[in-house]
Design a protein around this motif. Structure first.
Motif, PDB file in Angstrom:
ATOM      1  N   LYS A 209      55.901  39.488  59.383  1.00 60.87           N
ATOM      2  CA  LYS A 209      55.293  38.226  59.739  1.00 60.87           C
ATOM      3  C   LYS A 209      55.145  37.455  58.524  1.00 60.87           C
ATOM      4  CE  LYS A 209      52.774  40.351  63.627  1.00 60.87           C
ATOM      5  NZ  LYS A 209      51.573  40.354  64.587  1.00 60.87           N
ATOM      6  N   LYS A 210      55.553  37.685  57.440  1.00 63.64           N
ATOM      7  CA  LYS A 210      55.454  36.836  56.394  1.00 63.64           C
ATOM      8  C   LYS A 210      56.014  35.305  56.706  1.00 63.64           C
ATOM      9  CE  LYS A 210      58.603  36.142  52.080  1.00 63.64           C
ATOM     10  NZ  LYS A 210      57.306  35.594  51.052  1.00 63.64           N
ATOM     11  N   ASN A 211      55.103  34.500  56.373  1.00 59.83           N
ATOM     12  CA  ASN A 211      55.630  33.135  57.130  1.00 59.83           C
ATOM     13  C   ASN A 211      55.242  31.809  55.977  1.00 59.83           C
ATOM     14  OD1 ASN A 211      52.807  31.732  57.609  1.00 59.83           O
ATOM     15  ND2 ASN A 211      52.862  33.975  58.700  1.00 59.83           N
ATOM     16  N   PHE A 212      55.783  30.723  55.976  1.00 59.63           N
ATOM     17  CA  PHE A 212      55.625  29.531  55.380  1.00 59.63           C
ATOM     18  C   PHE A 212      54.075  29.388  54.938  1.00 59.63           C
ATOM     19  CE2 PHE A 212      54.538  25.321  54.833  1.00 59.63           C
ATOM     20  CZ  PHE A 212      55.448  24.589  53.684  1.00 59.63           C
ATOM     21  N   TYR A 213      53.110  29.409  55.878  1.00 61.26           N
ATOM     22  CA  TYR A 213      51.900  29.286  55.652  1.00 61.26           C
ATOM     23  C   TYR A 213      50.898  30.399  54.787  1.00 61.26           C
ATOM     24  CZ  TYR A 213      47.326  26.891  56.697  1.00 61.26           C
ATOM     25  OH  TYR A 213      46.348  25.973  56.515  1.00 61.26           O
ATOM     26  N   SER A 214      51.325  31.676  55.148  1.00 63.69           N
ATOM     27  CA  SER A 214      50.837  32.771  54.501  1.00 63.69           C
ATOM     28  C   SER A 214      51.171  32.727  53.274  1.00 63.69           C
ATOM     29  CB  SER A 214      51.110  34.119  55.256  1.00 63.69           C
ATOM     30  OG  SER A 214      52.517  34.361  55.281  1.00 63.69           O
ATOM     31  N   ASP A 215      52.527  32.579  52.860  1.00 69.26           N
ATOM     32  CA  ASP A 215      53.135  32.373  51.497  1.00 69.26           C
ATOM     33  C   ASP A 215      52.229  31.626  50.692  1.00 69.26           C
ATOM     34  OD1 ASP A 215      55.348  34.373  52.305  1.00 69.26           O
ATOM     35  OD2 ASP A 215      56.632  32.899  51.955  1.00 69.26           O
ATOM     36  N   HIS A 216      51.808  30.389  51.018  1.00 72.72           N
ATOM     37  CA  HIS A 216      51.254  29.423  50.248  1.00 72.72           C
ATOM     38  C   HIS A 216      49.942  29.987  49.868  1.00 72.72           C
ATOM     39  CE1 HIS A 216      53.959  25.832  49.862  1.00 72.72           C
ATOM     40  NE2 HIS A 216      54.453  26.334  50.992  1.00 72.72           N
ATOM     41  N   LEU A 217      49.204  30.387  50.995  1.00 75.48           N
ATOM     42  CA  LEU A 217      47.866  30.872  50.947  1.00 75.48           C
ATOM     43  C   LEU A 217      47.914  32.079  49.729  1.00 75.48           C
ATOM     44  CD1 LEU A 217      46.653  30.992  54.489  1.00 75.48           C
ATOM     45  CD2 LEU A 217      45.868  29.627  52.704  1.00 75.48           C
ATOM     46  N   ALA A 218      48.784  33.212  49.969  1.00 73.29           N
ATOM     47  CA  ALA A 218      49.064  34.114  49.134  1.00 73.29           C
ATOM     48  C   ALA A 218      49.276  33.728  47.788  1.00 73.29           C
ATOM     49  CB  ALA A 218      49.877  35.119  49.601  1.00 73.29           C
ATOM     50  N   LYS A 219      49.989  32.819  47.340  1.00 69.62           N
ATOM     51  CA  LYS A 219      50.430  32.383  45.949  1.00 69.62           C
ATOM     52  C   LYS A 219      49.151  31.698  45.409  1.00 69.62           C
ATOM     53  CE  LYS A 219      54.321  30.242  45.349  1.00 69.62           C
ATOM     54  NZ  LYS A 219      55.307  29.182  45.442  1.00 69.62           N
ATOM     55  N   GLN A 220      48.554  30.911  46.133  1.00 68.18           N
ATOM     56  CA  GLN A 220      47.285  30.073  45.625  1.00 68.18           C
ATOM     57  C   GLN A 220      46.329  31.338  45.349  1.00 68.18           C
ATOM     58  OE1 GLN A 220      46.896  26.895  44.639  1.00 68.18           O
ATOM     59  NE2 GLN A 220      45.220  27.728  43.774  1.00 68.18           N
ATOM     60  N   ALA A 221      46.065  32.386  46.052  1.00 70.17           N
ATOM     61  CA  ALA A 221      45.047  33.390  46.076  1.00 70.17           C
ATOM     62  C   ALA A 221      45.210  34.104  44.860  1.00 70.17           C
ATOM     63  CB  ALA A 221      44.953  34.410  47.188  1.00 70.17           C
ATOM     64  N   LEU A 222      46.693  34.360  44.686  1.00 64.50           N
ATOM     65  CA  LEU A 222      47.055  35.211  43.297  1.00 64.50           C
ATOM     66  C   LEU A 222      46.625  34.333  42.097  1.00 64.50           C
ATOM     67  CD1 LEU A 222      48.021  37.927  42.582  1.00 64.50           C
ATOM     68  CD2 LEU A 222      50.385  37.117  42.716  1.00 64.50           C
ATOM     69  N   LEU A 223      47.038  33.170  42.089  1.00 65.41           N
ATOM     70  CA  LEU A 223      46.847  32.433  41.076  1.00 65.41           C
ATOM     71  C   LEU A 223      45.348  32.228  40.793  1.00 65.41           C
ATOM     72  CD1 LEU A 223      48.181  30.387  38.975  1.00 65.41           C
ATOM     73  CD2 LEU A 223      47.667  28.617  40.575  1.00 65.41           C
ATOM     74  N   LEU A 224      44.381  32.085  41.481  1.00 70.03           N
ATOM     75  CA  LEU A 224      42.944  32.196  41.324  1.00 70.03           C
ATOM     76  C   LEU A 224      42.615  33.400  40.960  1.00 70.03           C
ATOM     77  CD1 LEU A 224      41.559  30.138  44.444  1.00 70.03           C
ATOM     78  CD2 LEU A 224      41.395  29.437  42.284  1.00 70.03           C
ATOM     79  N   LEU A 225      43.039  34.504  41.460  1.00 67.57           N
ATOM     80  CA  LEU A 225      42.551  35.762  41.041  1.00 67.57           C
ATOM     81  C   LEU A 225      42.985  36.236  39.669  1.00 67.57           C
ATOM     82  CD1 LEU A 225      43.347  37.399  44.418  1.00 67.57           C
ATOM     83  CD2 LEU A 225      40.830  37.063  43.535  1.00 67.57           C
ATOM     84  N   ASN A 226      44.314  35.782  39.355  1.00 71.00           N
ATOM     85  CA  ASN A 226      44.851  36.127  38.106  1.00 71.00           C
ATOM     86  C   ASN A 226      44.072  35.412  37.110  1.00 71.00           C
ATOM     87  OD1 ASN A 226      47.340  37.083  36.417  1.00 71.00           O
ATOM     88  ND2 ASN A 226      47.531  34.615  36.242  1.00 71.00           N
ATOM     89  N   GLN A 227      43.737  34.178  37.116  1.00 69.86           N
ATOM     90  CA  GLN A 227      43.228  33.387  36.442  1.00 69.86           C
ATOM     91  C   GLN A 227      41.469  33.788  35.985  1.00 69.86           C
ATOM     92  OE1 GLN A 227      43.590  29.403  37.891  1.00 69.86           O
ATOM     93  NE2 GLN A 227      45.452  29.221  36.848  1.00 69.86           N
ATOM     94  N   ASN A 228      41.074  34.117  37.337  1.00 71.86           N
ATOM     95  CA  ASN A 228      39.622  34.428  36.860  1.00 71.86           C
ATOM     96  C   ASN A 228      39.014  35.937  36.939  1.00 71.86           C
ATOM     97  OD1 ASN A 228      38.324  31.443  37.550  1.00 71.86           O
ATOM     98  ND2 ASN A 228      39.883  31.644  38.904  1.00 71.86           N
ATOM     99  N   LEU A 229      39.882  36.792  37.242  1.00 67.01           N
ATOM    100  CA  LEU A 229      39.274  38.007  37.142  1.00 67.01           C
ATOM    101  C   LEU A 229      39.016  38.496  35.746  1.00 67.01           C
ATOM    102  CD1 LEU A 229      38.588  40.799  38.170  1.00 67.01           C
ATOM    103  CD2 LEU A 229      40.932  41.596  38.210  1.00 67.01           C
ATOM    104  N   PRO A 230      40.035  38.264  34.716  1.00 66.50           N
ATOM    105  CA  PRO A 230      39.837  38.669  33.153  1.00 66.50           C
ATOM    106  C   PRO A 230      38.303  37.661  33.011  1.00 66.50           C
ATOM    107  CG  PRO A 230      42.075  38.020  33.640  1.00 66.50           C
ATOM    108  CD  PRO A 230      41.471  37.793  34.897  1.00 66.50           C
ATOM    109  N   LEU A 231      38.293  36.474  33.291  1.00 66.39           N
ATOM    110  CA  LEU A 231      37.073  35.922  32.895  1.00 66.39           C
ATOM    111  C   LEU A 231      35.689  36.609  33.429  1.00 66.39           C
ATOM    112  CD1 LEU A 231      38.204  32.081  33.536  1.00 66.39           C
ATOM    113  CD2 LEU A 231      38.072  33.395  31.486  1.00 66.39           C
ATOM    114  N   VAL A 232      35.595  37.045  34.728  1.00 65.60           N
ATOM    115  CA  VAL A 232      34.626  37.474  35.074  1.00 65.60           C
ATOM    116  C   VAL A 232      34.186  38.946  34.578  1.00 65.60           C
ATOM    117  CG1 VAL A 232      34.285  35.977  37.226  1.00 65.60           C
ATOM    118  CG2 VAL A 232      35.473  38.619  37.140  1.00 65.60           C
ATOM    119  N   LEU A 233      35.309  39.686  34.091  1.00 69.99           N
ATOM    120  CA  LEU A 233      34.983  41.058  33.599  1.00 69.99           C
ATOM    121  C   LEU A 233      34.594  40.811  32.244  1.00 69.99           C
ATOM    122  CD1 LEU A 233      38.199  42.812  34.793  1.00 69.99           C
ATOM    123  CD2 LEU A 233      35.761  43.239  35.451  1.00 69.99           C
ATOM    124  N   LYS A 234      34.804  39.690  31.284  1.00 71.46           N
ATOM    125  CA  LYS A 234      34.565  39.482  30.153  1.00 71.46           C
ATOM    126  C   LYS A 234      33.121  38.594  30.202  1.00 71.46           C
ATOM    127  CE  LYS A 234      38.987  38.971  27.896  1.00 71.46           C
ATOM    128  NZ  LYS A 234      39.958  38.035  27.390  1.00 71.46           N
TER     129      LYS A 234
END
Length: 385
Positions: A209-234
């Motif tokens: 069920k991979k689709n155009f809309y879920s792809d955009h959400l997944a990419k934006q989610a991963l970007l936010l998580l990638n940037q902010n998880l190291p910050l909140v751990l520190k």
């Protein structure tokens, strides 16, 4: 890719202090008795007090139910539903981590006075029937995305878990307020953050069920998580970063609610069921080896993701795929989580049992980009032992 269905909760409220929006939500409808579903930890740390203050100011009648445990069993759900029925509640407010929110969804269904279904009737896909009680979900961890998914996971035996999957489980409102996540232990912050990353990755590579809309959400989610998880751990008190983590986890939840997860979750569930390892930690344990296993079929997706996270990356698809796996390994190394089964008192003799249990997760494995057999699952557990 141009034809797909997408569903989510009808109302999202996000921002620091956004719990105050409950004042508006509660005054729009005439609720007589509100049930707050939470766990003992929330009450112990008095995180529920802002909600109680709002209810008291509005002079609304409410009850607190705090007996929810991680990996909630059928017995826990039965007790919670019976409590809700005895109180004659007309709105359910889930306030807690993924287990709390999952139980709140089921209470909203089974505690409705006109609901004829039993818990056993709900298991599987699209088995839930209306009516249900109004439902508001407030996550206190940035990980599961349960506040925006149509899924509840129930521990149905000593070691087994079963899913309830239905759009009826979508909440009416989800509120994202990071003021409730700032006191999380570092291990919980790390495990739930990795869990959310896994949701984004597996949604982006979901086979059916991979689709155009879920792809955009997944990419934006991963970007936010990638940037902010190291910050909140520190810097655990960085509320802006924590709000971004909540937003990333929610976006990942929306993505995998429509493009379901695969083998990482299939191999993680037995670790939780048999050895009570927290779900996010279980995902972290198997993530890298599943990425390596899936690479022959998903390397182009992993290449796209690493270039999304770091546009400076270049090279062949194979090289970019390796960079992505290395990148996720660094997140795990920085998480502080134990990443070997042998260090968690799991006997090596149980690996075959775990592999056999993982192969029972057909609802999840059908979404994996590469077919997985019993010997593949066993090899992954052996690699992380």
């Amino acid at each position: 890719m141009s034809q797909f269905h997408f569903q989510s909760v009808p109302q999202l409220i996000s921002g620091l202090g956004s719990i105050q929006e409950l004042k508006i939500l509660f005054t729009k409808q005439c609720y007589q008795h509100i049930l707050i579903v939470t766990d003992a930890g929330m009450l112990q740390h008095q995180l529920h007090l802002p909600i109680i203050e709002i209810l008291d100011k509005l002079q609304l009648h409410y009850s607190l139910y705090d007996a929810i445990q991680p990996d909630p069993s059928e017995a826990i759900i039965f007790a919670a539903v019976n409590f809700a029925k005895a109180q004659t509640v007309d709105l359910v407010l889930g306030f807690g981590g993924g287990s709390v929110l999952d139980v709140a969804k089921v209470i909203a269904i089974l505690a409705h006075p006109q609901q004829q279904q039993t818990l056993a009737d709900l298991y599987g896909i699209d088995q839930v029937q209306l009516p249900r009680l109004p439902l508001i979900l407030v996550p206190t961890t940035a990980g599961t995305g349960s506040e925006v998914t149509p899924i509840s996971i129930v521990t149905t035996g000593e070691t087994t878990k079963t899913g309830i999957v239905s759009p009826v489980l979508f909440a009416d409102v989800a509120i994202l307020d990071a003021t409730f996540t700032q006191y999380l232990p570092a291990a919980t912050t790390a495990a739930t953050g990795i869990d959310a990353m896994v949701h984004a990755i597996e949604a982006y590579t979901s086979k059916l069920k991979k689709n155009f809309y879920s792809d955009h959400l997944a990419k934006q989610a991963l970007l936010l998580l990638n940037q902010n998880l190291p910050l909140v751990l520190k810097q655990p008190a960085d509320l802006a970063a924590r709000q971004n983590m909540l937003l990333g986890a929610m976006l990942a939840g929306q993505a995998f609610a429509n493009a379901p997860v695969g083998a990482v979750h299939a191999l993680a569930y037995p670790l939780g069921g048999h050895f009570h390892i927290a779900h996010g930690h279980s995902n972290a344990l198997v993530l890298i080896e599943v990425l390596k296993f899936n690479a022959p079929h998903a390397k182009h997706y992993y290449a796209e993701l690493i270039q999304w996270l770091d546009p400076r990356c270049s090279g062949s698809v194979d090289g970019l795929c390796d960079l992505f796996i290395d990148h996720m390994q660094r997140h795990l190394n920085q998480s502080g989580l134990i990443l070997q089964l042998s260090q968690l008192n799991i006997p090596e003799s149980s690996l075959q049992l775990l592999a056999e249990a993982a192969m029972q997760q057909t609802r999840l494995l059908q979404n994996n980009p590469r077919p997985m057999q019993l010997e593949d699952a066993l090899a992954i557990y052996q690699a992380i032992y």
